[in-house]
Design an enzyme around this catalytic site. Structure first.
Site, PDB file in Angstrom:
ATOM      1  N   GLY A 267      -1.179  -1.914 -10.323  1.00  0.00           N
ATOM      2  CA  GLY A 267      -0.750  -1.871  -8.937  1.00  0.00           C
ATOM      3  C   GLY A 267      -0.998  -3.183  -8.223  1.00  0.00           C
ATOM      4  N   ASP A 268      -1.715  -3.116  -7.104  1.00  0.00           N
ATOM      5  CA  ASP A 268      -2.048  -4.328  -6.342  1.00  0.00           C
ATOM      6  C   ASP A 268      -3.517  -4.692  -6.527  1.00  0.00           C
ATOM      7  OD1 ASP A 268      -3.007  -2.109  -5.035  1.00  0.00           O
ATOM      8  OD2 ASP A 268      -2.636  -2.887  -3.033  1.00  0.00           O
ATOM      9  N   GLU A 269      -4.067  -4.342  -7.683  1.00  0.00           N
ATOM     10  CA  GLU A 269      -5.468  -4.606  -7.973  1.00  0.00           C
ATOM     11  C   GLU A 269      -5.600  -5.763  -8.965  1.00  0.00           C
ATOM     12  OE1 GLU A 269      -6.847  -0.879  -9.415  1.00  0.00           O
ATOM     13  OE2 GLU A 269      -7.277  -0.089  -7.413  1.00  0.00           O
TER      14      GLU A 269
END
Length: 358
Positions: A267-269
């Site tokens: 994801g956005d990690e």
């Protein structure tokens, strides 16, 4: 050709000591038998040269093995040059044996040279031009000796030997091509297995592999989560979200020091592993990441967005050595950073301290 494949091909040329010993014992034994039967200066000199070349090759080979094990430069050029000299010595032995008029030693020398060709081709197909040079030097001299043997039937070698040389050379190139293709595919599969397809950064598997192989035990693991990414992704579409992630990854690369690395784990990690930093330096680095990654992003077509980033930090070996343990601690610190107002950096407390963060 990629450097890692080229290095692997060069390493394959060294083989192992048993393989080396087999070729050396054969060539010295043949030279000794022939020199014993034809005890003339030229044959005794050939035996001496054969022994000297093989002894030097052994010394250089052992030096290469030792230096490689210690991470030092190896005298590879010298080893390859001695291999070419060895092939030339074998060819010279076949040449003088044919000229001697003794068909017993001529047969023995030519059989030894021919047997060497197969080994040279299949052992050195990592470097087909080297294999071709050694084949020509070991078997080619038989063609040069043929007109001087007094036997017209030996003229057949002018057709037989070149045909054989070309065939083995083609085989060496074919094997080399198959090997390089296989190594490229293997390297690509390993890269895909360890890297994120969108950003090119290592993925979770690559992260675990990199941490397990690190030389420095003291590292900081910074767990990053983009604040406001979902709003960009939902409001402007997945294409804009993908461009934002790619831009963030590129910006992240520019902030890394030598020896540090970054990964996208979903994801956005993102995760950054910084080597040789203490608690204060890790916190300072986290604040810098917040400042730099939080700058506006131009996603094209007039779309400019801005997102923040929250950072949770775990330290090794303070919070553990294994990747799952460090990620759990950093994830907890990240949660506290988000609940404290986002765009913050939180370093997990040392285990000996009371539960909490600083």
């Amino acid at each position: 050709m990629p450097d890692d494949i080229r290095r692997a091909l060069i390493a394959s040329l060294f083989g192992t000591l048993p393989i080396f010993a087999g070729g050396v014992v054969n060539s010295i034994m043949v030279a000794a038998i022939i020199a014993g039967r034809m005890a003339t200066p030229v044959f005794l000199g050939w035996l001496a040269v054969e022994v000297a070349i093989c002894a030097l090759r052994l010394v250089v080979l052992l030096t290469c093995f030792r230096n490689a094990a210690r991470g030092r430069p190896t005298p590879t050029d010298v080893y390859l040059l001695l291999g070419v000299c060895w092939a030339g010595s074998v060819g010279f032995g076949a040449f003088i044996s044919l000229l001697s008029g003794d068909w017993v030693i001529a047969t023995l020398a030519c059989m030894s040279a021919a047997a060497m060709v197969g080994g040279v081709c299949f052992r050195n197909f990592g470097a087909p031009r080297l294999a071709a040079a050694m084949i020509v030097l070991s078997l080619g001299p038989t063609c040069l000796a043929a007109p001087f043997t007094g036997e017209w039937i030996m003229v057949a070698t002018f057709v037989q030997i070149p045909f054989y040389l070309v065939s083995m050379r083609m085989a060496a190139y074919k094997l080399n091509g198959l090997l390089v293709t296989t190594m490229r595919a293997q390297a690509e599969n390993q890269h895909l297995a360890r890297h994120d397809a969108l950003t090119g950064l290592p993925n979770r598997v690559g992260l675990m592999h990199a941490i397990e192989e690190r030389a420095d035990r003291r590292v900081a693991l910074l767990y990053l989560d983009l604040d406001g990414f979902k709003a960009v992704n939902d409001g402007h579409g997945h294409a804009a979200g993908d461009r934002l992630l790619t831009c963030a990854a590129d910006r992240l690369r520019t902030l890394l020091r030598s020896g540090d690395f970054a990964a996208r784990i979903g994801g956005d990690e993102f995760v950054v592993v910084a080597r040789g930093v203490d608690r204060r330096q890790a916190s300072s680095f986290g604040e810098r990441l917040i400042q730099e990654i939080g700058q506006p992003y131009d996603l094209g077509q007039g779309l400019v967005v801005r997102v923040g980033v929250s950072v949770g930090v775990a330290l090794a070996p303070d919070h553990g050595e294994d990747v799952p343990d460090l990620l759990d601690v950093a994830d907890t610190a990240l949660y506290l950073a988000k609940t404290a107002g986002k765009s913050r950096c939180v370093v997990a407390e040392a285990p000996a301290q009371a539960a909490g963060v600083v």
